[in-house]
Design a protein around this motif. Structure first.
Motif, PDB file in Angstrom:
ATOM      1  N   LEU A  29       0.894  -1.176  -0.215  1.00 60.94           N
ATOM      2  CA  LEU A  29      -0.126  -0.035  -0.135  1.00 60.94           C
ATOM      3  C   LEU A  29       0.781   1.237  -0.007  1.00 60.94           C
ATOM      4  O   LEU A  29       0.716   2.168  -0.770  1.00 60.94           O
ATOM      5  N   GLN A  30       1.962   1.369   0.909  1.00 54.39           N
ATOM      6  CA  GLN A  30       2.708   2.352   0.722  1.00 54.39           C
ATOM      7  C   GLN A  30       3.525   2.615  -0.500  1.00 54.39           C
ATOM      8  O   GLN A  30       3.365   4.067  -0.680  1.00 54.39           O
ATOM      9  N   LEU A  71       0.705   4.396  -2.596  1.00 50.99           N
ATOM     10  CA  LEU A  71       0.364   5.712  -2.146  1.00 50.99           C
ATOM     11  C   LEU A  71       1.653   6.603  -2.619  1.00 50.99           C
ATOM     12  O   LEU A  71       1.243   7.869  -3.002  1.00 50.99           O
ATOM     13  N   GLY A  86       0.426  12.709  -8.653  1.00 48.47           N
ATOM     14  CA  GLY A  86      -0.551  13.859  -8.368  1.00 48.47           C
ATOM     15  C   GLY A  86       0.669  15.323  -8.470  1.00 48.47           C
ATOM     16  O   GLY A  86       0.218  16.267  -9.043  1.00 48.47           O
ATOM     17  N   LEU A  87       1.645  15.040  -7.794  1.00 48.03           N
ATOM     18  CA  LEU A  87       2.461  16.039  -7.638  1.00 48.03           C
ATOM     19  C   LEU A  87       3.340  16.417  -9.206  1.00 48.03           C
ATOM     20  O   LEU A  87       3.107  17.695  -9.596  1.00 48.03           O
ATOM     21  N   VAL A 120       1.046   7.359  -6.097  1.00 50.74           N
ATOM     22  CA  VAL A 120       0.011   8.172  -6.425  1.00 50.74           C
ATOM     23  C   VAL A 120       0.388   9.842  -5.980  1.00 50.74           C
ATOM     24  O   VAL A 120       0.036  10.459  -6.827  1.00 50.74           O
ATOM     25  N   VAL A 121       0.954   9.853  -4.902  1.00 47.11           N
ATOM     26  CA  VAL A 121       1.517  11.279  -4.595  1.00 47.11           C
ATOM     27  C   VAL A 121       2.484  12.073  -5.537  1.00 47.11           C
ATOM     28  O   VAL A 121       2.208  13.010  -6.094  1.00 47.11           O
TER      29      VAL A 121
END
Lengths: 259, 352
Positions: free
Chosen positions: B40-41, B44, B51-52, B47-48
């Motif tokens: 999961l880490q 995520l 997004g950035l 994803v960050v």
């Protein structure tokens, strides 16, 4: 000023007064706040109804109209959350509703307030579902941010924990609505512009907002983020919501220039 | 039980599939990398970063989303999401945990996988082109798209309908497609694309072509130019720069048109001799603009040029399915949250 405008100013004033009364804390203050907010919401609803009659469509097609609906749903969430959150934290939600309504009524230029016909790109059934889910998402995020902000300044640990659980649930709802907004928007964009995703500033920033809330939900589920941190993340998410709305509309333009 | 027995006979060496006991205490490299990729880490984190970089990258590089760096990030996210979803699904199966919420979470992530997979197909196999076509004009689609081989596209008519206040209500292109010997007619309007043979035709935008008549002692000639073009008028030794067609001219609006409806059409132009600009003018339709040596030009009208977006997108059904599956998962989670809440409330009320 037209009658609808007078009603909106009245709604703004009553929201401000009601939010003020909420923070007094006395039983009487709370009761006055409830009725003031109810009168404000009634004025707001009638003003929206007048706009619907005047334009012959739902008021969801530019920044001004969206703000009216957004503030209306945020004020409405005060009543939905009243039983669980209590009226004192609810005062923060009402204050946010007053703020958005105030921006719409006092700050936006008069040209935004004129009734207008829909341009070809907006004449689609998808407009309704896309914008209404966005209104619900934004109002939920506003309510969550209002309560989270309140829990940050409150001293009572136990009450803050209960509030945090409520903020989590509201955020789940807001996240679900934002997800639907993005899906409906993508389906519509494919119909109108031939591409379901164009990395237009509005799309990019709403994806970014969605990601921040997704992180919040994942980390909270794993119990990594609790208490103050989770409240701060909810506030940060809402800052992104506001930037996606105001910042992108006024600073970046793009396909989504109408609101 | 039976299937488990059969699996034992196969003797997976170190439990790489996550079942049975690992034989070695030190985890294998394969196992470690699997654990990392499926965590999961990592998801995520990706994803960050996505997004950035989407928010920041787009500000600096126009084609950022087509860069290989971005494609790598998305592929990694796809892999992570696939492994996470499979892992979660197998956990649900093992623990026989089939609540509405669990199914919703699984369905939601599966939907995202479909969307990403469809997106990859779109980028790899899809074709799109903007095809400008003047009213009455015809073009071979094969010039723009591989899928358009043997197809001829004709714009039979382009029309704008208006609201009572003169703002546009709809832009409609009536098309004719010649597929070898058959002709198919269709309409592409905003929000209403036209489909044919896996292709979609969108009314994307439009512009005007300006009709001008040059009159001189040697006769009359008709020309058609686009806005911004330069028209040589050899008869007078001059150039005419056709700036802009204004459908609704109004002095207060200056060089902008007051609207789209042709309530007061004008042509904005300037006249040059060599590099030197002699003057700027504005002409109504039919108005005779006298130049040097008995030469004059007349603005006689406009012809619309529709810009059609033509595309094929083999990834689209997958993306659309993924979007619907994703939305379904979201609604399942939402209803499970509400269902649980009302049930708890109900229990509380009964208890009290």
């Amino acid at each position: 000023m037209p009658f609808g405008g007078v009603l909106l100013v009245a709604a703004f004033l009553t929201y401000v007064l009601a939010a003020g009364c909420c923070f007094f804390g006395s039983e009487r203050g709370r009761r006055v706040a409830f009725w003031l907010a109810a009168v404000g919401l009634a004025c707001h609803t009638v003003a929206l109804g007048l706009r619907v009659l005047e334009s012959g469509r739902l008021p969801i097609a530019n920044t001004y109209e969206f703000l009216l609906c957004f503030a209306w749903a945020t004020a409405g969430s005060f009543f939905v959350l009243l039983r669980r959150a209590g009226s004192t934290p609810g005062g923060a939600v009402l204050a946010l509703a007053a703020l958005f309504l105030g921006v719409a009524v006092f700050i936006l230029p008069a040209s935004q307030k004129e009734v207008f016909f829909l341009p070809p790109a907006l004449r689609s059934a998808w407009l309704t579902v896309h914008v209404l889910t966005a209104v619900l998402a934004y109002a939920a995020f506003a309510a969550g941010a209002g309560l989270a902000g309140f829990s940050l300044v409150r001293k009572d640990e136990k009450a803050s924990r209960e509030l945090e659980e409520l903020v989590y649930r509201i955020t789940v709802f807001g996240f679900a609505m934002l997800s639907l907004t993005i899906v409906f928007g993508a389906v519509w964009a494919e119909q109108a512009w031939g591409s379901y995703w164009s990395w237009d500033p509005k799309e990019t920033w709403s994806l970014f907002t969605w990601i921040v809330y997704a992180l919040y939900l994942h980390f909270r589920r794993k119990r990594h983020w609790k208490g103050r941190i989770s409240a701060i993340v909810v506030l940060l998410g809402f800052v992104l919501v506001l930037f996606t709305f105001f910042g992108v509309n006024y600073l970046m333009g793009g396909l989504h220039s109408y609101g | 039980m039976k299937s488990r027995g059969r699996k034992k006979e196969l003797h997976f060496p170190n439990g790489a599939l996550g079942r049975g006991k690992p034989e070695r205490v030190v985890p294998s490299l394969l196992r470690l990398s699997y654990d990392f990729l499926a965590s999961l880490q990592f998801g995520l984190f990706l994803v960050v970063i996505i997004g950035l970089s989407a928010a920041v990258g787009s500000a600096f590089q126009e084609d950022f989303y087509r860069s290989s760096w971005f494609a790598t990030l998305l592929s990694a996210l796809f892999l992570n999401l696939l492994l996470c979803t499979l892992k979660r699904g197998s956990t649900y199966l093992r623990t026989r945990c089939f609540g509405l919420k669990q199914i919703g979470v699984f369905v939601l992530h599966a939907g995202l996988l479909f969307v990403l997979a469809g997106g990859f197909i779109t980028v790899a196999k899809g074709e799109r082109a903007r095809v400008p076509l003047a009213e009455g004009g015809e073009v071979s689609l094969g010039r723009f798209l591989r899928a358009g081989q043997d197809l001829k596209l004709r714009l039979e008519d382009f029309a704008i309908s208006y609201h009572p206040d003169g703002t546009p209500a709809q832009f409609t292109a009536r098309l004719a497609l010649e597929d070898r010997s058959t002709t198919i007619r269709g309409v592409a309007a905003v929000n209403h694309p036209f489909y044919y043979r896996g292709m979609k035709f969108y009314q994307y935008s439009y512009r005007w072509r300006v009709r001008i008549e040059v009159r001189s002692a040697s006769g009359v000639r008709q020309v058609e130019v686009e806005e911004g073009d330069i028209l040589p008028v050899e008869e007078a030794g001059l150039h005419l720069k056709v700036y802009r067609y204004l459908p609704n001219f109004s002095p207060e609006w200056g060089m902008e048109s007051k609207g789209v409806r042709p309530d007061n059409p004008r042509l904005l132009f300037s006249v040059y001799r060599g590099e030197e600009r002699l003057g700027v003018g504005i002409a109504a339709p039919g108005e005779d603009v006298a130049l040097d040596g008995g030469v004059s030009v007349v603005f006689t009208g406009v012809r619309p040029v529709a810009v059609l977006l033509v595309k094929t997108d083999p990834g689209q059904p997958l993306v659309l399915t993924g979007g619907l599956v994703f939305a379904g998962g979201v609604l399942m989670i939402l209803s499970s949250t509400f269902y649980r809440r009302t049930r708890i409330q109900h229990d509380e009320e009964e208890g009290s």
